[in-house]
Design a protein around this motif. Structure first.
Motif, PDB file in Angstrom:
ATOM      1  N   UNK A 118       0.974  -1.211   0.201  1.00  0.00           N
ATOM      2  CA  UNK A 118      -0.143   0.087  -0.076  1.00  0.00           C
ATOM      3  C   UNK A 118       1.047   1.295   0.103  1.00  0.00           C
ATOM      4  N   UNK A 119       1.508   1.589  -1.218  1.00  0.00           N
ATOM      5  CA  UNK A 119       2.443   2.615  -1.165  1.00  0.00           C
ATOM      6  C   UNK A 119       1.456   3.825  -0.938  1.00  0.00           C
ATOM      7  N   UNK A 120       1.942   4.868   0.100  1.00  0.00           N
ATOM      8  CA  UNK A 120       1.417   6.000   0.704  1.00  0.00           C
ATOM      9  C   UNK A 120       1.218   6.942  -0.561  1.00  0.00           C
ATOM     10  N   UNK A 160       8.942   1.677  -9.441  1.00  0.00           N
ATOM     11  CA  UNK A 160      10.150   1.293  -8.610  1.00  0.00           C
ATOM     12  C   UNK A 160      10.643   2.291  -7.522  1.00  0.00           C
ATOM     13  N   UNK A 161      10.771   3.550  -7.873  1.00  0.00           N
ATOM     14  CA  UNK A 161      11.104   4.490  -6.938  1.00  0.00           C
ATOM     15  C   UNK A 161      10.438   4.683  -5.634  1.00  0.00           C
ATOM     16  N   UNK A 197      10.795   7.134   6.974  1.00  0.00           N
ATOM     17  CA  UNK A 197       9.652   6.945   7.503  1.00  0.00           C
ATOM     18  C   UNK A 197       8.826   7.114   6.275  1.00  0.00           C
ATOM     19  N   UNK A 198       7.495   6.967   6.456  1.00  0.00           N
ATOM     20  CA  UNK A 198       6.349   6.938   5.663  1.00  0.00           C
ATOM     21  C   UNK A 198       6.482   8.245   4.774  1.00  0.00           C
ATOM     22  N   UNK A 199       6.703   9.235   5.528  1.00  0.00           N
ATOM     23  CA  UNK A 199       6.560  10.547   4.743  1.00  0.00           C
ATOM     24  C   UNK A 199       7.869  10.756   3.615  1.00  0.00           C
ATOM     25  N   UNK A 200       8.994  10.013   3.904  1.00  0.00           N
ATOM     26  CA  UNK A 200       9.925  10.219   3.040  1.00  0.00           C
ATOM     27  C   UNK A 200      10.112   9.017   2.263  1.00  0.00           C
ATOM     28  N   UNK A 225       7.046   3.621   0.276  1.00  0.00           N
ATOM     29  CA  UNK A 225       6.940   2.047   0.011  1.00  0.00           C
ATOM     30  C   UNK A 225       6.642   1.598   1.320  1.00  0.00           C
ATOM     31  N   UNK A 226       7.010   2.027   2.504  1.00  0.00           N
ATOM     32  CA  UNK A 226       7.048   1.274   3.903  1.00  0.00           C
ATOM     33  C   UNK A 226       5.523   1.457   4.211  1.00  0.00           C
TER      34      UNK A 226
END
Length: 213
Positions: free
Chosen positions: A28-30, A51-52, A77-80, A83-84
Motif C-alpha cells: 500500500x504505497x502511501x 520502483x522509486x 519514515x512513510x513521509x519520506x 513504500x513502507x
C-alpha cells in the motif's frame, strides 16, 4: 460416500484459496497527497506506483550535526519513503558528532533497533519501574529500545558516530523530553512545579531551547 466427501473438501479448499488470494494486498504505497490518519496513508493507485516508491537513497549522506545537540537523524519514515506504508517497518540514519547527544526521548509508536556502523555510542533506556539499562556500543553492535520507553544515545568516542536505526512502524513518532518541557509555551510556574526546578533554571532552559511563558 468417500468420493462425495473428497469432492466437498476439494471444493472448500479451492474456495478458501480463491478468497484468500483475492483478499491479499501486496503493498500500500502511501498517497502522500492525502492526509495521514491513525491507520496510515491511503494507498496510491497501483497504476501510479513505480520502483522509486520502494527505494530511498537519503541514508547515504551524513546528517547536519551543527546544532545544539550535535546530532542529526535522517528519517526514512512513510513521509519520506512511501513504500513502507502499512508494512510496520521504517529506518533512519543517526549521526552524532564528538560531544553530541540524542537527549532522552520516546517513540510512542514503535520499538527501535540501533546498529552502530561507525564510532562508539553510549546508549540506554529507562523502563517503567525506573530500571536503567545502558551499554557502550562499538561498530557492528546492536541495542534494542522497547516501544514508548525513554532512551538516549551519546557519542562516546573521538570521531563522529553513525548508526542505522530501524523501527517497528512506518511512522514511529518522536517526543524529546527536554524539548517537551522547555521548548513550548507551558508557563514557567507549571514547569517548575512538575520538574522541581527553580525559576531561574527553568527560564534558562526555555531561553536555550526556544520556549516561552
Amino acid at each position: 460416500m468417500a468420493q462425495a466427501t473428497a469432492t466437498t473438501v476439494t471444493l472448500l479448499l479451492l474456495l478458501f484459496l480463491s478468497s484468500a488470494s483475492a483478499s491479499v494486498q501486496d503493498y500500500c504505497v502511501a498517497d502522500l497527497s492525502a492526509a495521514d490518519t491513525p491507520a496510515g496513508y491511503p494507498c496510491k493507485k497501483v497504476t501510479k506506483v513505480t520502483s522509486a516508491d520502494f527505494v530511498f537513497a537519503g541514508l547515504t549522506m551524513a546528517g547536519n550535526t551543527s546544532n545544539i545537540i550535535k546530532a542529526a537523524v535522517t528519517p526514512a519514515f512513510v513521509g519520506q519513503f512511501p513504500g513502507v506504508n502499512g508494512l510496520g517497518i521504517s529506518v533512519a540514519r543517526l549521526d552524532i558528532a564528538p560531544g553530541g547527544v540524542v537527549p532522552l526521548h520516546t517513540h510512542p509508536g514503535a520499538s527501535e533497533l540501533l546498529v552502530v556502523t561507525q564510532g562508539v555510542i553510549y546508549a540506554g533506556f529507562v523502563d517503567t519501574a525506573n530500571n536503567v539499562y545502558v551499554a557502550t556500543l562499538k561498530k557492528g553492535e546492536v541495542m534494542v529500545f522497547p516501544q514508548g520507553l525513554l532512551h538516549f544515545q551519546i557519542n562516546a568516542g573521538g570521531v563522529t558516530a553513525v548508526a542505522i536505526v530501524t523501527f517497528s512502524s512506518s511512522n514511529p513518532g518522536l517526543q524529546i523530553t527536554s524539548f517537551a518541557l522547555f521548548a513550548n509555551s507551558l508557563p514557567s510556574p507549571v514547569v517548575e512545579k512538575v520538574t522541581f526546578l527553580d525559576d531561574a533554571e527553568v527560564k534558562k532552559l526555555k531561553k536555550v531551547l526556544g520556549g516561552t511563558g
